[in-house]
Write an enzyme that holds these catalytic residues in place. Structure first.
Site, mmCIF file in Angstrom:
data_model
loop_
_atom_site.group_PDB
_atom_site.id
_atom_site.type_symbol
_atom_site.label_atom_id
_atom_site.label_comp_id
_atom_site.label_asym_id
_atom_site.label_seq_id
_atom_site.Cartn_x
_atom_site.Cartn_y
_atom_site.Cartn_z
ATOM 1 N N ARG A 1 45.609 45.784 18.826
ATOM 2 C CA ARG A 1 46.209 46.417 20.014
ATOM 3 C C ARG A 1 45.430 47.420 20.698
ATOM 4 O O ARG A 1 45.230 46.949 22.009
ATOM 5 C CB ARG A 1 47.198 47.394 19.083
ATOM 6 C CG ARG A 1 47.970 48.269 20.114
ATOM 7 C CD ARG A 1 49.070 48.983 19.122
ATOM 8 N NE ARG A 1 48.227 50.503 18.639
ATOM 9 C CZ ARG A 1 48.898 51.340 18.300
ATOM 10 N NH1 ARG A 1 50.125 51.525 18.148
ATOM 11 N NH2 ARG A 1 48.243 52.453 17.614
ATOM 12 N N LYS B 1 51.497 63.000 20.177
ATOM 13 C CA LYS B 1 51.989 62.071 21.265
ATOM 14 C C LYS B 1 53.362 62.038 21.128
ATOM 15 O O LYS B 1 54.063 62.368 20.363
ATOM 16 C CB LYS B 1 51.339 60.537 21.119
ATOM 17 C CG LYS B 1 51.967 60.076 19.934
ATOM 18 C CD LYS B 1 51.043 58.742 19.485
ATOM 19 C CE LYS B 1 51.560 58.202 18.225
ATOM 20 N NZ LYS B 1 50.612 56.849 17.674
ATOM 21 N N TYR C 1 85.396 52.781 22.994
ATOM 22 C CA TYR C 1 85.243 51.560 23.909
ATOM 23 C C TYR C 1 85.364 50.445 23.358
ATOM 24 O O TYR C 1 84.944 50.140 22.197
ATOM 25 C CB TYR C 1 83.730 51.723 24.349
ATOM 26 C CG TYR C 1 83.628 52.598 25.639
ATOM 27 C CD1 TYR C 1 84.270 52.537 26.790
ATOM 28 C CD2 TYR C 1 82.572 53.664 25.599
ATOM 29 C CE1 TYR C 1 84.123 53.511 27.817
ATOM 30 C CE2 TYR C 1 82.375 54.753 26.435
ATOM 31 C CZ TYR C 1 83.206 54.486 27.833
ATOM 32 O OH TYR C 1 82.927 55.486 28.656
HETATM 33 C C1 LIG Z 1 50.416 57.107 16.496
HETATM 34 C C2 LIG Z 1 49.089 56.882 15.932
HETATM 35 C C3 LIG Z 1 48.804 57.726 14.795
HETATM 36 C C4 LIG Z 1 49.821 58.467 14.084
HETATM 37 O O1 LIG Z 1 50.332 57.727 13.209
HETATM 38 P P1 LIG Z 1 51.367 57.944 12.123
HETATM 39 O O2 LIG Z 1 51.846 56.697 11.339
HETATM 40 O O3 LIG Z 1 52.638 58.638 12.703
HETATM 41 O O4 LIG Z 1 51.116 58.829 10.987
HETATM 42 C C5 LIG Z 1 47.401 57.911 14.359
HETATM 43 N N1 LIG Z 1 46.486 57.145 14.941
HETATM 44 C C6 LIG Z 1 46.809 56.382 16.107
HETATM 45 C C7 LIG Z 1 45.655 55.516 16.794
HETATM 46 C C8 LIG Z 1 48.193 56.145 16.436
HETATM 47 O O5 LIG Z 1 48.474 55.345 17.571
#
Ligand SMILES: *Cc1c(COP(=O)(O)O)cnc(C)c1O
Length: 351
Positions: A124, A25, A246
């Site tokens: 979530r 992702k 800045y």
């Molecule tokens: C982002 C995510 C992962 C990967 O998590 P990491 O901590 O980067 O290994 C796995 N499962 C879900 C549902 C996620 O949202």
């Protein structure tokens, strides 16, 4: 420097015989989903997770048909048609989403695949506890959606000692009893290191593939995967009492040699590194002085012999001497945010 491939081999050896999918992702955490997914596919990885449908649609044509692409956030209303037509697999997070996907399947007079995600305590994403029994009934009555496996996500896997890990595992076991016969996907990167009980049948590492530490504060079991070098665009020597950058928030207290490097907050160097982070040159720490600008950052190079850095010299922002975690800590954030913020003005090279 290693690669997502070597990282994947290491994770696979910890997990074996359990398989690992790759979480790609957010453009593989900013590194390039297409490049990462193709390289991992070539070595046998067949399952890939993205967050949203648009990411899946972009990745789909770049991978062979037997690669499976799962959409973690599930489907937004209206995406069902495109999803069904493009061989992308939604993660169903609610009874409502299951209903919409089942309707899409009946409408097409075919079976459509899905993964069921359950909320085991993170609040979530995922089917909430109160929808479990209605879903179990629905699955009995209707088989237009083929469930490939069930999954859940750990909220505190970066902390081995967190009680939440055990609580979520207990909940996952209860869910597996209520929905028997399905493979389980549970572990993210942190979960891989929590031990066998958390591995299920398919792990989902993300950050560990990209060299990030999967435990907060602890040692990183992974080698750095990403190296970021930035070029010097100008150097100068200023006298004591000179304002830098800045707002003039930094004032030199002695004669100081400065270099301006060609990356700023638009390239993902957090502005919170202003007057506190550093870069490295062959192991020598060169502090960031003054505010990080949009396109450039000023560093103090007095620690290096004069003439060491000139126009075009490269300094290390991420790599062997300064890890992702070092930068994240200095910026008051996590490695995930550093990686996913890396801008697109860098020349990227994949080894
Ligand atoms: C982002 C995510 C992962 C990967 O998590 P990491 O901590 O980067 O290994 C796995 N499962 C879900 C549902 C996620 O949202």
């Amino acid at each position: 420097m290693t690669s997502p491939l070597s990282a994947a081999i290491k994770l696979s050896s910890i997990l074996a015989p359990v398989r690992a999918a790759a979480v790609v992702k957010a453009d593989a955490y900013g590194l390039g989903a297409e490049q990462v997914a193709k390289a991992l596919y070539a070595k046998g990885c067949k399952q890939f997770f993205v967050a949203v449908f648009g990411e899946a649609a972009k990745l789909r044509p770049t991978l062979p048909c037997d690669a499976e692409i799962f959409v973690l956030n599930g489907l937004q209303p209206g995406d069902e048609t495109a999803c069904a037509a493009s061989d992308i697999i939604p993660v169903v997070n609610s009874l409502e989403q299951w209903r919409q996907w089942a309707d899409a399947a009946s409408h097409r007079k075919r079976t459509l695949p899905a993964v069921l995600q359950f909320d085991t305590g993170m609040s979530r994403l995922g089917i909430p506890p109160e929808e479990r029994s209605a879903l179990a009934d629905a699955l009995e009555q209707e088989d237009s959606v083929e469930i490939l496996f069930i999954m859940s996500h750990l909220a505190s896997a970066d902390d081995k000692d967190s009680e939440q890990n055990g609580e979520q595992l207990g909940e996952m076991i209860r869910i597996a009893d209520a929905f028997p016969g399905f493979d389980i996907s549970f572990a993210n990167s942190g979960g891989v290191f929590l031990g066998y009980a958390f591995h299920g049948e398919l792990a989902r590492p993300g950050i560990a593939l990209y060299g990030g530490a999967s435990s907060a504060g602890g040692d990183n079991a992974m080698e750095p995967v990403v190296r970021l070098d930035v070029a010097v665009v100008q150097t100068r020597t200023v006298s004591a009492g000179t304002k830098v950058g800045y707002g003039g928030i930094h004032v030199t207290h002695q004669e100081t040699r400065l270099a301006t490097i060609a990356a700023g907050y638009a390239d993902g160097l957090p502005r919170s590194l202003s007057d506190r982070g550093a870069v490295c040159y062959q192991g020598t720490r060169l502090p960031i002085v003054g505010r990080v600008s949009m396109d450039s950052t000023i560093i103090d190079i007095t620690a290096l012999p004069e003439g060491t850095l000139t126009l075009g010299s490269l300094v290390e922002v991420l790599g062997q001497h300064q890890t992702l975690e070092d930068v994240a800590r200095a910026a008051g954030t996590i490695s995930y945010e550093i990686l996913t913020s890396l801008g697109d003005r860098y020349h990227r090279q994949y080894d």
